[in-house]
Write an enzyme that holds these catalytic residues in place. Structure first.
Site, PDB file in Angstrom:
ATOM      1  N   HIS A 367       0.796  -1.229   0.000  1.00  0.00           N
ATOM      2  CA  HIS A 367       0.000   0.000   0.000  1.00  0.00           C
ATOM      3  C   HIS A 367       0.826   1.276   0.000  1.00  0.00           C
ATOM      4  O   HIS A 367       0.260   2.364   0.027  1.00  0.00           O
ATOM      5  CB  HIS A 367      -0.921   0.045   1.222  1.00  0.00           C
ATOM      6  N   LYS A 559      -9.430  13.417   4.037  1.00  0.00           N
ATOM      7  CA  LYS A 559      -8.516  12.271   4.028  1.00  0.00           C
ATOM      8  C   LYS A 559      -7.623  12.426   5.245  1.00  0.00           C
ATOM      9  O   LYS A 559      -7.609  13.499   5.864  1.00  0.00           O
ATOM     10  CB  LYS A 559      -7.673  12.251   2.753  1.00  0.00           C
ATOM     11  N   ARG A 560      -6.880  11.395   5.626  1.00  0.00           N
ATOM     12  CA  ARG A 560      -5.953  11.534   6.748  1.00  0.00           C
ATOM     13  C   ARG A 560      -5.040  12.738   6.531  1.00  0.00           C
ATOM     14  O   ARG A 560      -4.708  13.073   5.399  1.00  0.00           O
ATOM     15  CB  ARG A 560      -5.123  10.258   6.907  1.00  0.00           C
ATOM     16  N   LYS A 565      -0.028  14.270   1.388  1.00  0.00           N
ATOM     17  CA  LYS A 565      -1.344  14.548   0.802  1.00  0.00           C
ATOM     18  C   LYS A 565      -1.541  16.051   0.574  1.00  0.00           C
ATOM     19  O   LYS A 565      -2.471  16.472  -0.096  1.00  0.00           O
ATOM     20  CB  LYS A 565      -2.441  13.991   1.704  1.00  0.00           C
ATOM     21  N   THR A 667      -8.828   6.339  -2.687  1.00  0.00           N
ATOM     22  CA  THR A 667     -10.165   5.854  -3.003  1.00  0.00           C
ATOM     23  C   THR A 667     -11.170   6.979  -2.812  1.00  0.00           C
ATOM     24  O   THR A 667     -12.248   6.958  -3.410  1.00  0.00           O
ATOM     25  CB  THR A 667     -10.568   4.661  -2.110  1.00  0.00           C
ATOM     26  N   LYS A 671     -14.784   8.153  -4.879  1.00  0.00           N
ATOM     27  CA  LYS A 671     -16.088   8.435  -4.266  1.00  0.00           C
ATOM     28  C   LYS A 671     -16.605   9.804  -4.691  1.00  0.00           C
ATOM     29  O   LYS A 671     -17.800   9.986  -4.946  1.00  0.00           O
ATOM     30  CB  LYS A 671     -15.978   8.387  -2.734  1.00  0.00           C
TER      31      LYS A 671
HETATM   32  C1  PLP Z   1     -12.426   6.802   1.474  1.00  0.00           C
HETATM   33  C2  PLP Z   1     -12.007   7.148   2.836  1.00  0.00           C
HETATM   34  C3  PLP Z   1     -10.657   7.385   3.123  1.00  0.00           C
HETATM   35  C4  PLP Z   1      -9.591   7.355   2.054  1.00  0.00           C
HETATM   36  O1  PLP Z   1      -9.476   8.628   1.469  1.00  0.00           O
HETATM   37  P1  PLP Z   1      -8.248   9.000   0.512  1.00  0.00           P
HETATM   38  O2  PLP Z   1      -8.620  10.333  -0.016  1.00  0.00           O
HETATM   39  O3  PLP Z   1      -8.209   7.958  -0.546  1.00  0.00           O
HETATM   40  O4  PLP Z   1      -7.039   9.021   1.366  1.00  0.00           O
HETATM   41  C5  PLP Z   1     -10.308   7.711   4.413  1.00  0.00           C
HETATM   42  N1  PLP Z   1     -11.229   7.803   5.395  1.00  0.00           N
HETATM   43  C6  PLP Z   1     -12.539   7.609   5.159  1.00  0.00           C
HETATM   44  C7  PLP Z   1     -13.513   7.755   6.277  1.00  0.00           C
HETATM   45  C8  PLP Z   1     -12.970   7.265   3.881  1.00  0.00           C
HETATM   46  O5  PLP Z   1     -14.270   7.039   3.664  1.00  0.00           O
END
Ligand code: PLP
Length: 825
Positions: A367, A559-560, A565, A667, A671
């Site tokens: 990952h 995101k985190r 990022k 991911t 979304k």
């Molecule tokens: C999809 C999701 C992530 C991943 O987000 P990235 O932008 O791909 O880092 C992290 N936390 C939650 C709650 C999510 O639904």
């Protein structure tokens, strides 16, 4: 016109009256309360129990069917499962959401309010854990025999609060009052040895054998969560292990007056599954974390072997045919030496046979390319906690180095030391990723570019040694949760336009592409977006007290929090706009609301500084009457799945701005696009494949490419070049040294500036700044033409077919697991 198709449901259709009766029954018989006394929590609980009545029978049926046929199954081992809430998802997958809504309405209750009572199951940090959750949804939906294995953490990821703008971590108590979804399975308890020493026992005529005399034993108690596939044909399980003391209460010690000692042993054992480590990139380096990993791997491997033996006795050579074990990152790597140990020490197999079995059973998903995130454990710690496993690792390594590496590169010690599982550093370390790559029959990256970088940059020698081992499986997200359930408005529009089977066949979304220029369709699409923004604005008001206009562009980064990022790049762009507005009150821009959601690892200083800075900037901007509400900044506390479910559908703009080469896949990007947001992003991770599907001209791509990043770094990157060349950038960064955002406390935000200049700007924010600002300008321009914007939003959503987790799982099933569907009628 509408080509409405109906997917067939496996569970008998439940009528409204029946559902009402079931819920009332559960209130009475399950909870000992009634309609007039029950609070919303009780209504939630009763509704969950009513749903369970539909699920459990199917669960038993699935289980019996798989056991009877002794089907090949995949075991998905993951230290994280970021499940979120289950009620609305289970109702959707059982296709009884509407009928339940109607049933509750008749009882004077609102289903959405009831669903809001459910605490998130936050047993994960971010993308990696959410991926595991999407995968088990897809596995069940597609009818694959599968079981998820993880840890039953008492406390999931911490709850985030802000105090004067700073992140405060509070414990998450998701199951303080029980959880209606989980079933305890005391009949499947496992015992896990730890510590102690290894004895070599010589037996006449048989040679020697190893006996591990453990110093401590833990008890693993399994909790099962039913995973309902869409259409409810298959119900798989997620099995989570809870640690307990071997003897829950030592009566001898207690009677001898050692009450405290007995309690200490007990609480030490229970600590193992107490908390999820709140860090998704660097390992905590703690004994407890290693024990957590071993505890859950040992329980899971034993559980897998118990099931195997039931059908196959001791025909061990059949194991790779019946069992696939997928390691989600290196966290479950100890499952490898554990399987070796059981086969050799307990089942009496010879090394070559056991090794052959292991090599054909495990597959590993990588990952990350971040070097600091590749797990390593000190040899000394291994020796203390898992002495027998260390011996096995040494033996695997020695055979690999002498038989494989020496053969390919005779006499090349540099190669050996690079590929060795043992890093000869001070102290010596065990490299978990190397052990995985040496053992696994397949290793996959999670997006095309990432998988290429795994081959060329991360493991080039392994790729030379094993040219067919490294493969790609691009990530995906489940359209059940991330579209149908979270965006009912858009789901309904799709149902009416292209039929409702897109839920199971997301490629069907491309049928909306021709409607992208249809003004009536555009209007409906944008009206739905507007409704979702209204709902989001209400949440923003409730959570933060800030008023936002739904006519503004909702620009979202969730995101985190991590420097790679680049939330800090977003931050300096916001300052740029703010400065322009202050310098020219008539500055012409479409009003913009910047929304953030992110948790920072508690020990990650710079991440926490960025949260603090964004909150301070938000305070100032949101209360500045000079800028006519053209700019708002909102950092929503406690980002989690259930909040994400409101944010993705309400977004106009999706921020996917990592330094190229560093986001393995992402991911969140998928979304957003699925819900009709336009992406501003770098050519990184799955953004690249999204651009292929959508057309890069329908996204706002900016910044350096992977190759350009490499070249710039090789040249010797100097952030000051950009600072001195761009006066606007310079003034914005200098602003951070003032007390403008932290009145009478100048310098509180200076670390952000330092990280971008003095400390070298590792993630190249300044190099990408100008290009990023320009891309934002293009967003502003496009948004003024609502029809052109709508067209692109529709083209985005319509192109997301590939990025659903059903496709990912089909890829795993064919490329890696060789798994057959086993649909239950
Ligand atoms: C999809 C999701 C992530 C991943 O987000 P990235 O932008 O791909 O880092 C992290 N936390 C939650 C709650 C999510 O639904």
């Amino acid at each position: 016109m509408a080509t409405k198709k109906t997917t067939k449901v496996a569970v008998p259709a439940v009528g409204c009256a029946e559902m009402q009766q079931a819920i009332i029954d559960r209130l009475h018989k399950g909870l000992g309360t009634d309609k007039d006394k029950a609070n919303n929590k009780a209504w939630w609980n009763a509704t969950c129990q009513a749903v369970n009545e539909l699920v459990f029978e199917k669960l038993t049926q699935t289980h019996q069917n798989h056991a009877e046929k002794d089907t090949r199954a995949v075991n998905y081992l993951s230290l994280e499962f970021l499940m979120g809430r289950l009620l609305s998802n289970n109702l959707q997958n059982l296709e009884v959401f509407d009928v339940t809504q109607e049933a509750l309405k008749g009882l004077g209750k609102d289903l959405y309010e009831i669903c809001d009572e459910e605490p998130d199951m936050a047993l994960g940090n971010g993308g990696l854990g959410r991926l595991a959750a999407c995968f088990i949804d897809s596995l069940a939906t597609l009818g694959y025999p599968a079981i998820g294995y993880g840890i039953h953490y008492e406390h999931g990821l911490f709850k985030q609060e802000f105090q004067d703008g700073r992140q405060i971590e509070r414990p998450d108590t998701w199951r303080e009052y029980g959880n209606p979804w989980e079933i305890c399975r005391p009949e499947s308890i496992q015992f896990v040895p730890l510590y102690g020493y290894v004895e070599t026992v010589y037996e006449q005529g048989k040679g020697s054998r190893k006996v591990w005399h453990a110093g401590q034993k833990l008890k693993g108690v399994p909790w099962d969560i039913p995973i309902v596939g869409y259409g409810a044909k298959t119900v798989n399980i997620l099995r989570l292990w809870e640690s307990r003391a071997h003897e829950a209460f030592d009566w001898d010690v207690f009677n001898a007056g050692g009450y405290v000692d007995a309690q200490t042993e007990k609480s030490k054992a229970e600590t193992i599954s107490k908390v999820l480590y709140p860090n998704d990139s660097t390992d905590a380096g703690k004994e407890l974390r290693l024990i957590q990993q071993y505890f859950f791997c040992a329980c899971s491997v034993k559980d897998i072997l118990r099931r195997f033996k039931r059908a196959n006795k001791e025909e061990w050579s059949l194991l790779p045919e019946k069992v696939a074990i997928q390691l989600n990152d290196t966290h479950p790597t100890i499952a490898i030496p554990e399987l070796m140990r059981i086969l050799i020490d307990e089942e009496g197999l010879e090394w070559p046979e056991a090794w052959e079995i292991c090599q054909n059973t495990f597959a590993y998903t990588n990952h990350t390319l971040l070097p600091e995130a590749l797990e390593k454990w000190s040899v000394a710690l291994f020796e203390k906690v898992l002495p027998r496993h260390l011996e096995i690792i040494y033996e695997i390594n020695s055979q690999f180095l002498t038989k494989v590496v020496e053969k390919k590169w005779p006499g090349d010690d540099a190669k050996k030391s690079k590929l060795s599982v043992i890093e000869e550093s001070q102290p010596r370390m065990v490299r978990m990723a190397n052990l995985c790559v040496i053992t696994a029959y397949k290793v996959n990256g999670v997006a095309a570019v990432h998988s290429e970088l795994v081959k060329t940059d991360l493991f080039p020698e392994f790729h030379e040694l094993f040219p067919t081992k490294l493969v790609n499986v691009t990530n995906g997200v489940t359209p059940r949760r991330w579209l149908k359930a979270c965006n009912p408005g858009l789901a309904t529009l799709l149902d009416e336009s292209i039929g409702d089977d897109w839920v199971l066949n997301l490629d069907k979304l491309k049928e909306i592409l021709p409607k992208a220029t249809d003004t009536a369709f555009q209007k409906r699409f944008m009206d739905i977006k507007k409704e979702n923004k209204v709902a989001m604005a209400k949440i923003i008001k409730e959570e933060t007290g800030v008023d936002v206009s739904v006519d503004a562009i909702f620009d979202v980064q969730i995101k985190r929090l991590h420097e790679y990022k680049r939330q800090q790049l977003n931050l300096i762009h916001i300052l740029t706009l703010y400065k322009r507005l202050l310098e020219d009150p008539d500055y012409d821009m479409v009003p913009r609301v910047f929304l953030f959601g992110a948790k920072a690892a508690p020990s990650y200083h710079m991440a926490k500084e960025i949260i603090f800075a964004l909150n301070k900037i938000a305070d100032k901007v949101n209360n500045d009457t000079r800028i006519n509400d053209k700019l708002k900044v909102v950092f929503l506390p406690n980002y989690r799945v259930s909040l994400a479910e409101h944010m993705f559908p309400a977004a106009d703009v999706s921020e996917q701005i990592s330094t190229a080469g560093l986001e393995a896949s992402g991911t969140g990007n998928m979304k957003f696009s699925l819900n009709g947001a336009l992406t501003i992003g770098t050519m990184d991770g799955a953004n690249i494949e999204m651009a292929e599907e959508i057309g890069a001209e329908h996204m706002f791509i900016f910044g350096l490419s992977v190759e350009e990043v490499k070249a710039l770094k090789a040249d010797g990157y100097n952030p000051y070049d950009y600072y001195y060349k761009n006066p606007e950038l310079k003034s914005v960064l200098d602003w951070l040294d003032s007390d403008f955002f932290t009145p009478s406390h100048p310098g509180l935000l200076s670390d952000i500036k330092r990280s971008l200049l003095e400390w070298g700007d590792e993630y190249l924010c300044l190099a990408d700044y100008e290009s990023y600002v320009n891309a934002h300008q293009a967003i502003d321009t496009l948004y003024r033409d609502q029809s052109a914007w709508a067209e692109k939003a529709i083209l985005n959503a319509g192109a997301m077919g590939k990025f659903n987790s059903d496709r990912s799982i089909e890829d795993y099933a064919t490329k890696i697991w060789n798994l057959k569907k086993f649909p239950i009628a």
